[in-house]
Design a protein around this motif. Structure first.
Motif, PDB file in Angstrom:
ATOM      1  N   GLU A 379       0.764  -1.349  -0.047  1.00  0.00           N
ATOM      2  CA  GLU A 379       0.099   0.027   0.033  1.00  0.00           C
ATOM      3  C   GLU A 379       0.796   1.271   0.039  1.00  0.00           C
ATOM      4  O   GLU A 379       1.652   1.630   1.097  1.00  0.00           O
ATOM      5  CB  GLU A 379      -1.065  -0.088   1.292  1.00  0.00           C
ATOM      6  CG  GLU A 379      -1.932   1.021   1.139  1.00  0.00           C
ATOM      7  CD  GLU A 379      -2.799   0.984   2.293  1.00  0.00           C
ATOM      8  OE1 GLU A 379      -3.977   0.161   2.194  1.00  0.00           O
ATOM      9  OE2 GLU A 379      -2.694   1.765   3.368  1.00  0.00           O
ATOM     10  N   THR A 399      -2.588   5.045 -11.628  1.00  0.00           N
ATOM     11  CA  THR A 399      -3.215   4.045 -12.240  1.00  0.00           C
ATOM     12  C   THR A 399      -2.532   2.982 -12.696  1.00  0.00           C
ATOM     13  O   THR A 399      -3.010   1.669 -12.653  1.00  0.00           O
ATOM     14  CB  THR A 399      -3.896   4.672 -13.616  1.00  0.00           C
ATOM     15  OG1 THR A 399      -4.830   5.835 -13.329  1.00  0.00           O
ATOM     16  CG2 THR A 399      -4.874   3.818 -14.506  1.00  0.00           C
ATOM     17  N   LYS A 402      -2.010   0.880  -9.595  1.00  0.00           N
ATOM     18  CA  LYS A 402      -3.216   0.224  -9.313  1.00  0.00           C
ATOM     19  C   LYS A 402      -3.388  -1.326 -10.343  1.00  0.00           C
ATOM     20  O   LYS A 402      -3.765  -2.382  -9.846  1.00  0.00           O
ATOM     21  CB  LYS A 402      -4.450   0.912  -9.156  1.00  0.00           C
ATOM     22  CG  LYS A 402      -4.539   1.956  -7.977  1.00  0.00           C
ATOM     23  CD  LYS A 402      -5.702   2.615  -8.161  1.00  0.00           C
ATOM     24  CE  LYS A 402      -6.871   1.748  -7.862  1.00  0.00           C
ATOM     25  NZ  LYS A 402      -6.876   1.195  -6.524  1.00  0.00           N
ATOM     26  N   ARG A 407      -2.005  -1.060  -3.794  1.00  0.00           N
ATOM     27  CA  ARG A 407      -3.103  -0.249  -3.139  1.00  0.00           C
ATOM     28  C   ARG A 407      -2.649   1.010  -2.948  1.00  0.00           C
ATOM     29  O   ARG A 407      -1.388   1.453  -2.970  1.00  0.00           O
ATOM     30  CB  ARG A 407      -3.628  -0.659  -1.867  1.00  0.00           C
ATOM     31  CG  ARG A 407      -3.901  -2.234  -2.048  1.00  0.00           C
ATOM     32  CD  ARG A 407      -4.490  -2.583  -0.507  1.00  0.00           C
ATOM     33  NE  ARG A 407      -4.517  -4.038  -0.439  1.00  0.00           N
ATOM     34  CZ  ARG A 407      -5.287  -4.761   0.608  1.00  0.00           C
ATOM     35  NH1 ARG A 407      -5.823  -4.063   1.392  1.00  0.00           N
ATOM     36  NH2 ARG A 407      -5.484  -5.976   0.598  1.00  0.00           N
ATOM     37  N   ILE A 408      -3.509   2.372  -2.881  1.00  0.00           N
ATOM     38  CA  ILE A 408      -2.957   3.663  -2.942  1.00  0.00           C
ATOM     39  C   ILE A 408      -3.961   4.160  -1.755  1.00  0.00           C
ATOM     40  O   ILE A 408      -5.032   4.321  -1.539  1.00  0.00           O
ATOM     41  CB  ILE A 408      -3.362   4.364  -4.479  1.00  0.00           C
ATOM     42  CG1 ILE A 408      -2.692   3.814  -5.533  1.00  0.00           C
ATOM     43  CG2 ILE A 408      -2.675   5.801  -4.207  1.00  0.00           C
ATOM     44  CD1 ILE A 408      -0.986   3.645  -5.432  1.00  0.00           C
ATOM     45  N   ASP A 429      -7.663   3.695  -2.416  1.00  0.00           N
ATOM     46  CA  ASP A 429      -7.888   2.560  -1.416  1.00  0.00           C
ATOM     47  C   ASP A 429      -8.211   2.890   0.041  1.00  0.00           C
ATOM     48  O   ASP A 429      -8.746   1.792   0.791  1.00  0.00           O
ATOM     49  CB  ASP A 429      -7.088   1.253  -1.701  1.00  0.00           C
ATOM     50  CG  ASP A 429      -7.231   0.783  -3.415  1.00  0.00           C
ATOM     51  OD1 ASP A 429      -7.894   0.348  -3.801  1.00  0.00           O
ATOM     52  OD2 ASP A 429      -5.920   1.274  -4.092  1.00  0.00           O
TER      53      ASP A 429
END
Length: 541
Positions: A379, A399, A402, A407-408, A429
């Protein structure tokens, strides 16, 4: 080296040739004119045709030499004028008409040689890049011209204003204007003049600057020291938040030397593995099951000191070392955690500087492949300020990441300028509430309102939310009540090294299928036992 003397040498040759021609003319005339006069008055004399022809040719030569000298004179004037224009361009800035760096350097050197009392003000415009980004470079040039005009109007007649390059300007103060009191007054006048809004590129913008002053420069100083010390004062003002005025002090130079020393040590320390990951646990607030760790960099300095990131991260960012440092720490963290319980997430902070790198996604994918760490367990935490840098590039990078399964998370939410539009545009996320709001929410109604609003916003977007800085059971209970899902803070444990973490929570090093864990409620993720959780919290503190 011979070119400046060419017109002078040509003039000398012409004068010599003209003198010779005139001497010949006088000689021939002295011989032929009496004979010619006698013939005119009827005397029987014979003119020498050869001498007559020579005289006529001599006259023609004198005329040619004179005409040539006239043409050469015009050419010399043209050359001098062209040279004057070249000299002007060499010391003038094209966009503002002010002196440029070489131009004002010459002025300073002249004053230093004469032993005059001078001071130097340097200023750097705040957020000038945003003007170029919003309105284009032509608008940026308009703004620079407006700044130049305001500087001229705000400074004494005997001062010199210059644009050093980019959005940096300098003002040379002389005589009485150069003393500390007057230099500060002039700097404040400049600051006030710049604060007025300006119309550029069809829009209205406000100008501000960070201003540094090197006052009453000592005789014997060299030009490099003058600029360096004025720049040190200016960057001190910028570091303090911009829109400030700072006078150079000797202590500032000591700080700069320390900064250069630290930069060198960072550069040498990265390949030596001196920057290591520490892990701060993140727990589900309801159920208290361990969900992952935030990776935080620490510097194991050769002196034996363990240095916190607040002391080196900004320097690494400003010197272009942040990417190498970050990837070094990530590599170690991925190797450490790849065999931990597969439900545990690693949260890693990404600098705004890194996020504008168009190769970031490829570099992270390469690192994940090399270390064998699953992308789904990573993440990446980005700050709100990252969204203001290069939005198309940032969106493209997010983008791509992901698409890899990463995860962002939006870190420190509430401290920047994010809007609903940005939250909808960027596929986050997770949202993290900044610790400053969590820390004061039980005593401060405004902080409590912000925490409640962010939690409601996250719920409406169906995005999990993590609260940072949980230090008491009361804080955890309040966050649980308003619907916050996850949390981290000293209540759960401080950042610690991998070796200490394994001692306190041995279960994390086992695959999920083999973990001997207890469940606080049906359907909960794998968690350490309550005893080990309490043990970790006590020892980490």
């Amino acid at each position: 080296m011979s070119e400046p003397n060419s017109p002078r040498r040509s003039n000398l040759l012409i004068i010599t040739a003209l003198c010779g021609a005139i001497a010949v003319f006088i000689g021939l005339s002295g011989w032929l004119l009496p004979i010619a006069s006698a013939k005119i008055f009827g005397a029987q004399v014979i003119l020498d045709k050869s001498l007559s022809a020579a005289l006529l040719l001599n006259i023609a030569l004198i005329l040619l030499i004179w005409r040539g000298s006239h043409v050469l004179s015009l050419q010399s004037k043209a050359v001098i004028e062209a040279q004057r224009k070249v000299d002007t361009v060499a010391v003038k800035d094209y966009a503002t008409g002010l002196l440029n760096r070489p131009g004002i350097s010459d002025k300073i050197e002249q004053k230093l040689r004469a032993g005059d009392n001078i001071s130097l003000i340097t200023l750097d415009l705040d957020n000038f890049k945003k003007v170029n980004d919003l309105y284009g470079h032509l608008a940026g040039d308009e703004l620079l011209a407006a700044v130049a005009e305001r500087l001229i109007l705000s400074t004494p007649d005997n001062s010199e204003c210059a644009r050093l390059g980019g959005d940096e300007f300098a003002i040379l103060l002389c005589e009485e204007s150069a003393n500390r009191k007057n230099a500060l007054a002039i700097a404040k006048k400049i600051q006030k003049a710049l604060w007025k809004t300006a119309s550029v590129g069809g829009g209205i913008t406000r100008i501000s600057a960070s201003i540094g002053i090197y006052v009453q420069i000592e005789s014997g100083s060299n030009i490099a020291d003058v600029f360096r010390r004025s720049d040190i004062a200016m960057y001190h003002a910028k570091k303090a938040g911009g829109e400030r005025i700072s006078c150079f002090e000797d202590t500032m130079e000591v700080e700069v030397q320390h900064r250069y020393k630290m930069e060198t040590e960072i550069r040498e320390g990265i390949p030596k593995g001196q920057f290591v990951p520490f892990y701060q646990p993140q727990y589900a607030i309801r159920g208290s099951n361990l969900v992952g760790f935030e990776v935080l960099a620490r510097w194991r300095h050769p002196s034996g000191e363990l240095i916190e990131p607040t002391d080196f991260i900004s320097l690494a960012e400003n010197t272009g070392l942040i990417s190498a440092l970050s990837f070094s720490v990530m590599r170690q963290a991925f190797v450490d955690a790849k065999d931990w319980d597969h439900s545990l997430i690693l949260a890693v902070n990404i600098s705004p500087v890194q996020l504008t790198d168009p190769t970031l996604d490829k570099r992270i994918m390469k690192l994940l492949t090399e270390t064998g760490f699953p992308a789904q367990r990573l993440e990446l935490e980005i700050t709100e300020s990252s969204l203001l840098e290069d939005t198309p590039q940032v969106l493209s990078t997010i983008t791509s990441l992901k698409a890899l399964g990463v995860r962002i998370s939006l870190d420190d939410f509430g401290t920047g300028y994010s809007s609903m539009t940005q939250l909808k545009s960027f596929p986050f996320d997770r949202i993290k509430i900044d610790r400053s709001f969590v820390f004061s929410m039980l005593e401060n109604e405004e902080s409590a309102a912000i925490v409640n609003s962010i939690t409601s916003l996250a719920a409406s977007l169906d995005v999990p939310i993590t609260a940072e800085g949980i230090e008491s059971v009361e804080m955890r209970e309040y966050l649980d009540k308003i619907g916050c899902t996850d949390g981290q803070g000293w209540l759960y444990g401080r950042p610690t090294s991998k070796d200490e973490l394994i001692k306190l929570l041995p279960q994390i090093a086992l695959p999920a299928s083999e973990s001997e864990v207890e469940y606080r409620e049906e359907g909960a993720k794998s968690v350490p036992t309550q005893n080990s959780l309490e043990k970790f919290s006590r020892k980490a503190v």
